[in-house]
Motif scaffolding. Structure first.
Motif, short mmCIF file in Angstrom:
data_model
loop_
_atom_site.label_atom_id
_atom_site.label_comp_id
_atom_site.label_asym_id
_atom_site.label_seq_id
_atom_site.Cartn_x
_atom_site.Cartn_y
_atom_site.Cartn_z
N LEU A 293 -26.96 -27.35 1.74
CA LEU A 293 -25.66 -27.49 1.10
C LEU A 293 -25.43 -26.36 0.09
CD1 LEU A 293 -25.65 -31.36 0.49
CD2 LEU A 293 -24.44 -30.10 2.29
N ALA A 294 -26.48 -26.00 -0.66
CA ALA A 294 -26.35 -24.91 -1.63
C ALA A 294 -26.03 -23.59 -0.94
CB ALA A 294 -27.63 -24.79 -2.45
N ASP A 295 -26.64 -23.35 0.22
CA ASP A 295 -26.34 -22.12 0.98
C ASP A 295 -24.87 -22.11 1.41
OD1 ASP A 295 -28.94 -21.23 0.72
OD2 ASP A 295 -29.58 -21.96 2.70
N THR B 78 -22.66 -21.30 -1.53
CA THR B 78 -22.68 -19.87 -1.82
C THR B 78 -21.70 -19.12 -0.93
OG1 THR B 78 -25.00 -19.96 -2.53
CG2 THR B 78 -24.14 -17.81 -1.88
N GLU B 79 -21.65 -19.49 0.35
CA GLU B 79 -20.71 -18.85 1.27
C GLU B 79 -19.26 -19.14 0.88
OE1 GLU B 79 -21.74 -20.05 5.19
OE2 GLU B 79 -23.68 -19.00 5.18
N LEU B 80 -19.00 -20.35 0.39
CA LEU B 80 -17.64 -20.70 -0.02
C LEU B 80 -17.21 -19.87 -1.24
CD1 LEU B 80 -17.86 -24.58 0.37
CD2 LEU B 80 -16.61 -22.99 1.85
N ARG C 219 -13.95 -19.57 -7.02
CA ARG C 219 -14.70 -19.23 -8.22
C ARG C 219 -15.76 -20.29 -8.52
NH1 ARG C 219 -9.67 -17.50 -12.23
NH2 ARG C 219 -8.93 -15.72 -10.97
N THR C 220 -15.41 -21.55 -8.31
CA THR C 220 -16.32 -22.67 -8.51
C THR C 220 -16.21 -23.61 -7.32
OG1 THR C 220 -16.19 -22.57 -10.93
CG2 THR C 220 -16.84 -24.68 -9.97
N VAL C 221 -17.34 -24.13 -6.86
CA VAL C 221 -17.36 -25.10 -5.77
C VAL C 221 -17.99 -26.39 -6.28
CG1 VAL C 221 -18.24 -25.66 -3.48
CG2 VAL C 221 -17.51 -23.33 -3.99
N VAL C 222 -17.32 -27.52 -6.04
CA VAL C 222 -17.84 -28.83 -6.40
C VAL C 222 -18.01 -29.62 -5.11
CG1 VAL C 222 -17.46 -30.96 -7.69
CG2 VAL C 222 -16.66 -28.77 -8.62
N LEU C 223 -19.21 -30.13 -4.90
CA LEU C 223 -19.55 -30.82 -3.66
C LEU C 223 -19.89 -32.28 -3.95
CD1 LEU C 223 -20.12 -30.27 -0.57
CD2 LEU C 223 -22.51 -30.06 -1.23
N SER C 224 -19.05 -33.19 -3.47
CA SER C 224 -19.37 -34.61 -3.62
C SER C 224 -20.33 -35.02 -2.51
CB SER C 224 -18.09 -35.46 -3.57
OG SER C 224 -17.42 -35.27 -2.33
N ARG C 225 -21.26 -35.96 -2.85
CA ARG C 225 -22.30 -36.34 -1.88
C ARG C 225 -22.45 -37.86 -1.78
NH1 ARG C 225 -27.85 -33.86 -2.80
NH2 ARG C 225 -27.48 -34.29 -5.02
N ALA C 226 -21.35 -38.54 -1.60
CA ALA C 226 -21.37 -40.01 -1.45
C ALA C 226 -22.10 -40.62 -2.64
CB ALA C 226 -21.99 -40.39 -0.13
N MET D 207 -21.41 -25.33 -8.09
CA MET D 207 -21.84 -23.95 -8.22
C MET D 207 -20.86 -23.24 -9.13
SD MET D 207 -23.03 -21.20 -5.34
CE MET D 207 -24.55 -22.14 -5.10
N ILE D 208 -21.33 -22.85 -10.30
CA ILE D 208 -20.51 -22.20 -11.33
C ILE D 208 -21.15 -20.88 -11.69
CG2 ILE D 208 -19.50 -22.43 -13.62
CD1 ILE D 208 -19.95 -25.47 -13.40
#
Length: 315
Positions: A201-203, A206-208, A214-221, A228-229
């Motif tokens: 998920l982190a990889d 990084t691609e996003l 600029r910042t990606v927030v990933l919800s995981r249930a 990623m900031i």
């Protein structure tokens, strides 16, 4: 929180009808607005933002829907069409949602797309934050509209938060985003992440970032969200709440993040508010609903901490 403003792009709001079991075991009928953009806007209003929703409304369903959304305290900037809005009827008397009827919204014409884009840009540039919600179906609106809207709002200095997946997410990234919020299920379904393993998920995150966020927030249930900031990986740990209904939690989180940014909070504080809004949502029935004081109190218990993965530098 001060009186700040938000714009929500909601190209295909839905009319929703849910059959619930009453305390005396009779049936109750609940008629509400629906769709991702509406749910985000409703939580934004709960958090004190002057919120404008821009979308397309048409037919009998559209007339009812426009009125229902306005009753929630949301300012509606409507593009009126002859086509019918999407809608659904769900039966939840047995606990789980059982779809009975689902009507898919129709594809917008070229003139309707132009009118929606122009109205959205006009409303968005007046607000402290813009939120891009997805269409109910990918065929409703050309994905490139998201590229143009994100790029133009960012060029005008408006922070843009997007809660998208699939073609619309890819298109919005091409325009540039302040924050992209996405679920890990969507990343896997889109083929952007190999698995739910945090390293995979982190990889993908990084691609996003490389594509325009600029910042990606990933919800995981049920697991802590990831963020990623500035190239650094963080996890967002919310209090464990008893689950009543998980639907709408992600939209609530998006609204909380947008509300924090609109109010001038740091990204860490915005993440806390977003996680607090998501936690409050799951404690009740009703998508993206809650009480503002509960959200604020829950946000104070949210921990945002560095996340280190094996074989990956914390930088």
């Amino acid at each position: 929180m001060n009186a700040v403003s938000a714009f929500v792009f909601a190209p295909s709001p839905l009319l929703t009808v849910t059959i619930e079991a009453a305390p005396d075991e009779s049936a109750e009928l609940h008629v509400h607005g629906g769709g991702q953009g509406f749910w985000i806007a409703r939580m934004a209003v709960t958090l004190g933002l002057d919120t404008t929703l821009c979308g397309v409304f048409g037919g009998e369903a559209g007339g009812i829907l426009e009125s229902l959304i306005a009753r929630e305290g949301i300012t509606v900037r409507a593009i009126h069409t002859s086509g019918e809005n999407g809608s659904y009827v769900h039966d939840r008397r047995a606990g789980d949602r059982e779809p009975i009827v689902e009507v898919t919204p129709r594809m917008l014409s070229r003139h309707e797309v132009d009118d929606l884009f122009g109205a959205s840009l006009a409303e968005g540039m007046k607000c402290d934050v813009a939120v891009l919600g997805g269409p109910h179906a990918d065929e409703v609106i050309p994905a490139e509209v998201y590229t143009r809207l994100a790029a133009d709002l960012m060029a005008l200095g408006v922070p843009v938060v997007a809660d998208l997946s699939g073609p619309t997410m890819t298109a919005a990234l091409a325009g540039g985003l302040t924050v992209l919020k996405v679920s890990h299920e969507d990343l896997i379904e889109d083929g952007r992440a190999e698995s739910e393993d945090p390293a995979a998920l982190a990889d993908a995150m990084t691609e996003l970032v490389e594509e325009g966020a600029r910042t990606v927030v990933l919800s995981r249930a049920g697991d802590p969200a990831m963020a990623m900031i500035d190239g650094e990986l963080w996890e967002v740990v919310a209090p464990p709440m008893h689950l009543v209904d998980h639907r709408g939690a992600g939209d609530s989180m998006t609204a909380g993040i947008a509300a924090g940014l609109a109010d001038g909070k740091s990204l860490t504080e915005a993440l806390q508010l977003g996680a607090g809004a998501g936690a409050a949502n799951i404690t009740r029935r009703g998508l993206a609903t809650g009480q503002r004081d509960l959200v604020v109190q829950l946000a104070e218990t949210v921990e945002v901490r560095r996340m280190t993965l094996p074989g990956r530098s914390a930088t």
